[in-house]
Enzyme design. Structure first.
Site, PDB file in Angstrom:
ATOM      1  N   CYS A 164       0.815  -1.213   0.000  1.00  0.00           N
ATOM      2  CA  CYS A 164       0.000   0.000   0.000  1.00  0.00           C
ATOM      3  C   CYS A 164       0.853   1.271   0.000  1.00  0.00           C
ATOM      4  O   CYS A 164       0.356   2.357  -0.303  1.00  0.00           O
ATOM      5  CB  CYS A 164      -0.932   0.013   1.204  1.00  0.00           C
ATOM      6  SG  CYS A 164      -2.163  -1.324   1.176  1.00  0.00           S
TER       7      CYS A 164
ATOM      8  N   ARG B 141      13.214 -14.917  14.187  1.00  0.00           N
ATOM      9  CA  ARG B 141      11.975 -15.680  14.340  1.00  0.00           C
ATOM     10  C   ARG B 141      12.137 -17.166  14.051  1.00  0.00           C
ATOM     11  O   ARG B 141      11.186 -17.928  14.215  1.00  0.00           O
ATOM     12  CB  ARG B 141      10.886 -15.092  13.440  1.00  0.00           C
ATOM     13  CG  ARG B 141      10.641 -13.610  13.693  1.00  0.00           C
ATOM     14  CD  ARG B 141       9.473 -13.068  12.898  1.00  0.00           C
ATOM     15  NE  ARG B 141       9.362 -11.627  13.032  1.00  0.00           N
ATOM     16  CZ  ARG B 141       8.406 -10.877  12.518  1.00  0.00           C
ATOM     17  NH1 ARG B 141       7.438 -11.460  11.791  1.00  0.00           N
ATOM     18  NH2 ARG B 141       8.391  -9.572  12.676  1.00  0.00           N
TER      19      ARG B 141
END
Length: 456
Positions: A46, A74
C-alpha cells in the site's frame, strides 16, 4: 529420531509472513519454510504509490522484515526467488523451482498455508504486453515504474481504472511532473462510492490537473518499436508514454485449483472460519482466499492488506495447533487523493441494492473541528441504512481531515450490528481542536434516525 513437524508457506508477503510468524509463536519447535517467487518479503504494498511519488525515497524503507531477519529473529527459513509449481495433496509435498538455478525439488509438509496473493486483472487487449504498460501488484512493479520515470522522464501517463490505486497513482504521477489522464468505464471514480462522495473526489483531481474520462472503454494499446504510445478507447486514442492498468485484482488460486482444492467466490480459495481449505492440513489466507462479510453473512472476495495480515495470523496459528477463528470483515478502506481523505466501511448503496436489502441513503455535511477553532474542514458523511430496522449497513466519508479514524468508529458499529439510533447515542470524545460537540458521526446518525421515524 523423527523429523520435526514441518509447515510450508507459499508466499512471503502479508498473509504468508503473518502465518509463518503465527505458527512459530504457537509452536516454537515447528520447522517453518516460506517460499516466495519474487525478490522481497514482508513489504508494504500500500506504500508503493508513495515510493513512486518519491515521498518514500528508498524501496528498502517499505520492507519490514528481510529473509535474514526472519531466520535470526523468528527462526523462519525464507527462500526468495523460489516458485512453487505444484501441490501434491496425496504425497503432502510441494514442487519448488529456484529461479536462479532452474532446479526443481519436492519439499514435504505436514501442514501447508497457501498465501499466493492476488494478480492484477489484465484483459486480453491488443498491445497490452507493450513496454511501459505497467501493473502495480508487487514491490518489483513499483521499482520498475520508478526506474522508468527516473531514467527516461516520461511526460504523459494514462491510468486505466479509477479505483483506489488509480486515484492514489494520480497524485504520484502528478508529483513526478507527468500529465495524467484517467479512463474509467463506469460513471464515476471509486466505483463503489455513493455519487455525493465520488463528485467531491472528481472535483479534487480536476483541480490538480488530472483529466478524467468516465464511461469510456479501453479497446487496446498502440505502440512503436515495442513501446506504448497511446491508449485506444471507444472515444478515441489518448497519447501515453506510460500506461498503468488499475482495473482490479483476482485471486491467485490456480495452484490450489490444480491441486483439487475447492474454490469459492470470484475463484478465491474456499476457507472456513479457521482458514481451513477443503483439504485436511491445508490452509489459505490473504488475497487468494475468500472471507465472510459480517453485514450480509455471505462469502466475499475483498482483497485488503489488513485482512491478509489477520487471516494469515489465524491460518499460521491454527496450522500449529491453535483453534483461532477469523470472524470476518466489513470491508473498511481509506485512501488519500491529493488533499482529500476518502473512506468507506460496510456496504455501499449499490452493494445493498445488489443484495436485495431495502435501504436508504442519508448524507450530511459536518465539520472536522469546532467552528470556533481555526483550520477546521468540511466532512461529508453518508450512511446506508436498512429500512424498517434502522440497522447501519455501511458508511462513507470524504474530507480534508478527520476522516480516516472516524470511519474506524463506524466499522466497530458494523461489527456490533448497531442501528443508527444506537450510533446516535455513542459517547464520543470532544474538544474544539478535534471535533464538534455534535460530531459528524452523531449528526449523520440523528438525521438518519429521524428519516426512519418519518417513514423514509
Amino acid at each position: 529420531m523423527s523429523p520435526k513437524e514441518q509447515l510450508v508457506v507459499i508466499g512471503g508477503v502479508a498473509a504468508g509472513m503473518s502465518a509463518a510468524s503465527g505458527a512459530k509463536r504457537v509452536k516454537p519447535g515447528m520447522e517453518v519454510l516460506v517460499f516466495e517467487k519474487d525478490s522481497y518479503i514482508s513489504y508494504g504494498l500500500c506504500s508503493v504509490p508513495y515510493f513512486i511519488s518519491d515521498d518514500v525515497k528508498e524501496f528498502k524503507d517499505l520492507i519490514s522484515l528481510t529473509p535474514e531477519e526472519a531466520e535470526i529473529e523468528r527462526g523462519i527459513r525464507v527462500f526468495t526467488c523460489h516458485e512453487v509449481l505444484k501441490i501434491d495433496v496425496k504425497e503432502k509435498s510441494v514442487l519448488v523451482k529456484s529461479r536462479a538455478s532452474g532446479e526443481e525439488l519436492p519439499i514435504r509438509f505436514d501442514k501447508l498455508v497457501i498465501a499466493t496473493g492476488g494478480l492484477p486483472v489484465k484483459p486480453p487487449l491488443p498491445g497490452i504486453d507493450l513496454d511501459h504498460v505497467f501493473t502495480i501488484r508487487t514491490l518489483d512493479d513499483g521499482i520498475n515504474i520508478k526506474k522508468y520515470i527516473d531514467r527516461q522522464g516520461p511526460s504523459r501517463a494514462v491510468i486505466v481504472g479509477g479505483g483506489y490505486i488509480g486515484m492514489e497513482m494520480c497524485e504520484s504521477f502528478r508529483k513526478r511532473g507527468l500529465d495524467v489522464t484517467v479512463i474509467e468505464r463506469t460513471d464515476r471514480v471509486l466505483g463503489t462510492m455513493n455519487s455525493e462522495i465520488a463528485e467531491v473526489v472528481e472535483k479534487e483531481i480536476a483541480a490538480k490537473g488530472v483529466i478524467f474520462h468516465r464511461e469510456t472503454s479501453v479497446l487496446g494499446f498502440n505502440g512503436k518499436n515495442g513501446t506504448v504510445t497511446g491508449v485506444v478507447t471507444d472515444k478515441g486514442e489518448f497519447e501515453a508514454d506510460l500506461a498503468l492498468l488499475c482495473v482490479g485484482a483476482r485471486p491467485n488460486s490456480l495452484l490450489a485449483k490444480d491441486a483439487g482444492l475447492e474454490l469459492g467466490v470470484s475463484g478465491a480459495i474456499r476457507v472456513d472460519e479457521f482458514m481451513k481449505t477443503s483439504v485436511p492440513d491445508i490452509y489459505a489466507a490473504g488475497d487468494c482466499a475468500e472471507a465472510i462479510h459480517l453485514v450480509t453473512g455471505k462469502k466475499v472476495y475483498v482483497p485488503l492488506g489488513t485482512t491478509a495480515n489477520k487471516q494469515g495470523r489465524v491460518a499460521g496459528e491454527n496450522a500449529a495447533g491453535a483453534g483461532k477463528v477469523f470472524d470476518g470483515i466489513v470491508g473498511t478502506a481509506v485512501t488519500k487523493v491529493f488533499d482529500l481523505e476518502v473512506a468507506r466501511t460496510g456496504l455501499s448503496a449499490m452493494e445493498a441494492e445488489r443484495e436485495g436489502l431495502a435501504h436508504f441513503t442519508s448524507t450530511i455535511q459536518g465539520r472536522s473541528r469546532s467552528s470556533a477553532y481555526p483550520a477546521g474542514k468540511p466532512i461529508i458523511v453518508s450512511y446506508i441504512v436498512e429500512q424498517g430496522t434502522g440497522r447501519l449497513l455501511g458508511a462513507q466519508m470524504v474530507g480534508k481531515e478527520g476522516v480516516a479514524h472516524r470511519i474506524d468508529t463506524l466499522a466497530a458499529c458494523l461489527h456490533a450490528r448497531m442501528t443508527v439510533e444506537d450510533v446516535s447515542r455513542l459517547d464520543l470524545a470532544y474538544a474544539p481542536p478535534f471535533a464538534t460537540v455534535w460530531d459528524p458521526i452523531l449528526i449523520a446518525a440523528h438525521v438518519a434516525a429521524n428519516q426512519i421515524k418519518k417513514g423514509g
